[in-house]
Write a protein that holds these residues in place. Structure first.
Motif, PDB file in Angstrom:
ATOM      1  N   PHE A   1     123.168  51.297 115.800  1.00  0.00           N
ATOM      2  CA  PHE A   1     123.401  51.914 114.538  1.00  0.00           C
ATOM      3  C   PHE A   1     124.616  51.610 113.972  1.00  0.00           C
ATOM      4  O   PHE A   1     124.718  51.175 112.840  1.00  0.00           O
ATOM      5  CB  PHE A   1     122.841  53.519 114.111  1.00  0.00           C
ATOM      6  CG  PHE A   1     123.313  53.977 113.006  1.00  0.00           C
ATOM      7  CD1 PHE A   1     121.997  53.841 111.918  1.00  0.00           C
ATOM      8  CD2 PHE A   1     124.422  54.305 112.379  1.00  0.00           C
ATOM      9  CE1 PHE A   1     122.350  54.407 110.751  1.00  0.00           C
ATOM     10  CE2 PHE A   1     124.462  54.733 111.025  1.00  0.00           C
ATOM     11  CZ  PHE A   1     123.549  54.613 110.257  1.00  0.00           C
TER      12      PHE A   1
ATOM     13  N   MET B   1     125.259  48.663 110.996  1.00  0.00           N
ATOM     14  CA  MET B   1     125.922  49.198 109.877  1.00  0.00           C
ATOM     15  C   MET B   1     127.333  48.395 109.611  1.00  0.00           C
ATOM     16  O   MET B   1     127.514  47.953 108.523  1.00  0.00           O
ATOM     17  CB  MET B   1     126.170  50.747 110.102  1.00  0.00           C
ATOM     18  CG  MET B   1     126.775  51.279 108.746  1.00  0.00           C
ATOM     19  SD  MET B   1     125.743  51.209 107.262  1.00  0.00           S
ATOM     20  CE  MET B   1     124.701  52.057 107.543  1.00  0.00           C
TER      21      MET B   1
ATOM     22  N   LYS C   1     126.283  45.092 108.261  1.00  0.00           N
ATOM     23  CA  LYS C   1     125.751  45.073 106.791  1.00  0.00           C
ATOM     24  C   LYS C   1     126.775  45.306 105.736  1.00  0.00           C
ATOM     25  O   LYS C   1     126.441  45.050 104.652  1.00  0.00           O
ATOM     26  CB  LYS C   1     124.761  45.828 106.641  1.00  0.00           C
ATOM     27  CG  LYS C   1     123.547  45.732 107.648  1.00  0.00           C
ATOM     28  CD  LYS C   1     122.738  44.635 107.059  1.00  0.00           C
ATOM     29  CE  LYS C   1     121.534  44.469 107.889  1.00  0.00           C
ATOM     30  NZ  LYS C   1     120.549  43.311 107.541  1.00  0.00           N
ATOM     31  N   SER C   2     127.848  45.963 106.248  1.00  0.00           N
ATOM     32  CA  SER C   2     128.909  46.420 105.075  1.00  0.00           C
ATOM     33  C   SER C   2     130.158  45.443 105.083  1.00  0.00           C
ATOM     34  O   SER C   2     131.018  45.628 104.643  1.00  0.00           O
ATOM     35  CB  SER C   2     129.711  47.802 105.902  1.00  0.00           C
ATOM     36  OG  SER C   2     130.386  47.454 107.273  1.00  0.00           O
TER      37      SER C   2
ATOM     38  N   LEU D   1     129.084  54.650 109.051  1.00  0.00           N
ATOM     39  CA  LEU D   1     128.512  55.062 108.130  1.00  0.00           C
ATOM     40  C   LEU D   1     129.650  55.694 106.879  1.00  0.00           C
ATOM     41  O   LEU D   1     129.416  55.151 105.660  1.00  0.00           O
ATOM     42  CB  LEU D   1     127.944  56.536 108.217  1.00  0.00           C
ATOM     43  CG  LEU D   1     126.725  56.971 107.236  1.00  0.00           C
ATOM     44  CD1 LEU D   1     125.701  55.690 107.170  1.00  0.00           C
ATOM     45  CD2 LEU D   1     125.978  58.049 107.734  1.00  0.00           C
TER      46      LEU D   1
ATOM     47  N   ALA E   1     131.317  52.197 105.682  1.00  0.00           N
ATOM     48  CA  ALA E   1     130.410  51.588 104.493  1.00  0.00           C
ATOM     49  C   ALA E   1     130.580  52.309 103.339  1.00  0.00           C
ATOM     50  O   ALA E   1     130.451  51.615 102.241  1.00  0.00           O
ATOM     51  CB  ALA E   1     129.045  51.344 105.035  1.00  0.00           C
TER      52      ALA E   1
ATOM     53  N   LEU F   1     127.552  50.996 100.882  1.00  0.00           N
ATOM     54  CA  LEU F   1     126.387  51.981 101.387  1.00  0.00           C
ATOM     55  C   LEU F   1     125.263  52.107 100.299  1.00  0.00           C
ATOM     56  O   LEU F   1     125.586  52.957  99.406  1.00  0.00           O
ATOM     57  CB  LEU F   1     126.921  53.086 102.069  1.00  0.00           C
ATOM     58  CG  LEU F   1     125.856  54.060 102.612  1.00  0.00           C
ATOM     59  CD1 LEU F   1     125.152  53.421 103.683  1.00  0.00           C
ATOM     60  CD2 LEU F   1     126.298  55.327 103.072  1.00  0.00           C
TER      61      LEU F   1
ATOM     62  N   LYS G   1     120.159  49.546 101.803  1.00  0.00           N
ATOM     63  CA  LYS G   1     120.841  49.007 103.097  1.00  0.00           C
ATOM     64  C   LYS G   1     120.840  49.966 104.120  1.00  0.00           C
ATOM     65  O   LYS G   1     120.543  49.734 105.273  1.00  0.00           O
ATOM     66  CB  LYS G   1     122.166  48.845 102.441  1.00  0.00           C
ATOM     67  CG  LYS G   1     123.083  48.094 103.596  1.00  0.00           C
ATOM     68  CD  LYS G   1     124.540  47.472 103.084  1.00  0.00           C
ATOM     69  CE  LYS G   1     124.279  46.556 101.980  1.00  0.00           C
ATOM     70  NZ  LYS G   1     125.598  45.989 101.727  1.00  0.00           N
ATOM     71  N   LEU G   2     120.716  51.283 103.821  1.00  0.00           N
ATOM     72  CA  LEU G   2     120.753  52.243 104.852  1.00  0.00           C
ATOM     73  C   LEU G   2     119.412  52.414 105.412  1.00  0.00           C
ATOM     74  O   LEU G   2     119.185  52.466 106.641  1.00  0.00           O
ATOM     75  CB  LEU G   2     120.981  53.697 104.264  1.00  0.00           C
ATOM     76  CG  LEU G   2     120.768  54.838 105.176  1.00  0.00           C
ATOM     77  CD1 LEU G   2     121.808  54.664 106.432  1.00  0.00           C
ATOM     78  CD2 LEU G   2     120.907  56.327 104.340  1.00  0.00           C
TER      79      LEU G   2
ATOM     80  N   VAL H   1     119.263  49.278 107.692  1.00  0.00           N
ATOM     81  CA  VAL H   1     119.882  49.500 108.904  1.00  0.00           C
ATOM     82  C   VAL H   1     119.059  50.542 110.091  1.00  0.00           C
ATOM     83  O   VAL H   1     119.045  50.371 111.083  1.00  0.00           O
ATOM     84  CB  VAL H   1     121.173  50.129 108.579  1.00  0.00           C
ATOM     85  CG1 VAL H   1     122.124  50.660 110.036  1.00  0.00           C
ATOM     86  CG2 VAL H   1     122.132  49.180 107.921  1.00  0.00           C
TER      87      VAL H   1
ATOM     88  N   THR I   1     117.628  49.520 113.724  1.00  0.00           N
ATOM     89  CA  THR I   1     118.088  50.362 114.721  1.00  0.00           C
ATOM     90  C   THR I   1     116.775  50.854 115.448  1.00  0.00           C
ATOM     91  O   THR I   1     116.749  50.861 116.609  1.00  0.00           O
ATOM     92  CB  THR I   1     118.740  51.510 114.308  1.00  0.00           C
ATOM     93  OG1 THR I   1     119.835  51.252 113.593  1.00  0.00           O
ATOM     94  CG2 THR I   1     119.123  52.327 115.385  1.00  0.00           C
TER      95      THR I   1
END
Length: 452
Positions: free
Chosen positions: A72, A76, A79-80, A276, A279, A285, A289-290, A293, A297
């Motif tokens: 995770f 994350m 992606k950020s 988290l 992001a 965030l 997107k969450l 992720v 995961t």
């Protein structure tokens, strides 16, 4: 009867090459052979009675809880846009150097490895962000692709690595099994934290060797002049803003483990929460997107645990056919003793790295050979790091290296597969040099853990 275990192992490899799912292949092949063995009286069914306890042990294993948390954290951060910000800032700072972009790729790859611990994510991210830029700056396609593939695989050895988490759990079980086989009852074990500490010096050595190669040889592979960045002050400010958040998170996660403030599982929770927050602070965030992720995961975690369950069944059936005794006898008859046994295992793992992912090798091969090697007196931390570096090397080696396929999938059309193969060869030599150094000087691995 013992040779049925080798036939079963060979059939598993063939089935995997045909494209069948790993977890089902391991469990299905093992159960078929167990059924055949029971029919002919060559297999004791009591080995299968241990399956529920093995599965319960997997479910209640606190160390393995770190896997979804580290995954995770890595996804994350991916992606950020942490990698994109780092690469742009590093490129500005080293822009005056002709090999500045290559240096930036190595340094950013190192930071991403320490942040994500996921090889595929790092290679793909660096390939998408830096490969087009390097080609525009006049880097030879072979050199650019080789540097990206090599630095992308640093996630295999630099903690917090998913591979080291899984290896730590498997080696802990193998260490306890080796002690039981020798009639020793001791609470001592091998922890994931020990492997993290042992991997620090080899990981930094490898990064240093990459940087030396880039500094010495990069200029020969560049046809364009170095790009001059416009404002040194602005570049330093952007570097600090891009570097500080992930670096702080890395120090927080690894520092808490190294200094004994948290277990790897607890530190993984801190890392996931920190990613988290990072992001959110960078306004990256969103709900979609969450969701992405969490889905990624869940997929990776499900794959890992399904393979672990299949590997547990496979190892029980393999042991029931006497495969462990066969391996032990083979190692005992080798000329050269422990050295020859370790060399054979390293060669086999290197070759299997062409066709199997590190998860399969960790769960299938390591439990079969590690108890025998540990009973011969091999240091478990040194063995774990050697296996990790070995797998990292096999991921780079043509024609089947996984990192090569990752980059091939995102590389521009002008980058040919032959360019990628040619570019990784110098980095393969560097990694083999590191393996040789670790074999000659085991203290490079064991020195730091002995101090903590």
């Amino acid at each position: 009867m013992e040779y049925l275990s080798l036939v079963m192992f060979a059939l598993v490899c063939v089935t995997l090459l045909l494209g069948y799912p790993v977890a089902y292949t391991l469990a299905g092949t093992a159960l078929i052979f167990a059924g055949i063995g029971m029919f002919f009286g060559a297999f004791d069914a009591s080995y299968l009675h241990a399956v529920p306890s093995r599965l319960y042990g997997i479910i209640t294993n606190q160390t393995l809880v770190a896997v979804p948390l580290f995954v995770f954290m890595g996804v994350m951060l991916e992606k950020s846009e942490v990698a994109q910000n780092l690469l742009m800032a590093m490129g500005q700072v080293f822009g005056r150097l002709k090999s500045g972009m290559a240096i930036s790729v190595v340094l950013v790859g190192m930071l991403l490895a320490a942040s994500t611990g996921i090889v595929g994510a790092t290679v793909v991210t660096m390939g998408l962000l830096s490969l087009p830029t390097m080609l525009k700056q006049g880097y030879a396609p072979s050199f650019a692709s080789g540097a990206i593939c090599a630095t992308g695989t640093l996630g295999q050895i630099i903690p917090p690595s998913i591979a080291l988490v899984l290896l730590g759990d498997v080696l802990s079980s193998a260490f306890q099994q080796a002690q039981l086989d020798m009639g020793i009852f001791s609470p001592e074990s091998v922890s994931v934290g020990d492997l993290f500490v042992g991997a620090l010096v080899p990981g930094l050595l490898l990064v240093g060797m990459y940087l030396i190669y880039v500094l010495v040889f990069a200029a020969r592979h560049i046809t364009a002049p170095a790009a001059l960045e416009s404002d040194q002050t602005d570049s330093q400010v952007s570097l600090f803003s891009a570097l500080f958040p992930p670096l702080f998170l890395i120090v927080l996660v690894l520092g808490s483990i190294l200094f004994g403030y948290a277990t790897p599982t607890e530190a993984a929770g801190v890392g996931a929460a920190g990613a988290l927050i990072l992001a959110l602070a960078q306004r990256q965030l969103t709900l979609s997107k969450l969701k992405d992720v969490m889905m990624a995961t869940t997929r990776v975690t499900s794959m890992v645990f399904l393979i672990l369950i299949g590997a547990a069944i496979f190892s029980l059936v393999f042991r029931g056919f006497g495969g462990e005794e066969l391996i032990e006898g083979f190692f005992a008859e080798l000329p050269g003793g422990t050295f020859s046994a370790v060399l054979v295992v390293m060669v086999v793992i290197f070759l299997l790295g062409f066709i199997l992912d590190f998860i399969e090798i960790t769960f299938v091969v390591v439990p079969l050979v590690a108890p025998v090697l540990l009973a011969m007196g091999v240091d478990p931390i040194w063995l774990g790091i050697m296996i990790a570096v070995n797998l990292q090397t096999s991921f780079l080696t043509p024609p089947f290296g996984f990192a090569l396929f990752y980059l091939r999938g995102v590389a521009p059309p002008e980058v040919k597969t032959s360019h990628i193969y040619k570019g990784v060869l110098p980095f393969i030599i560097i990694q083999l040099m590191l393996l040789l150094a670790l074999a000659i000087w085991p203290n490079l691995v064991t020195w730091l853990p002995s101090l903590l």
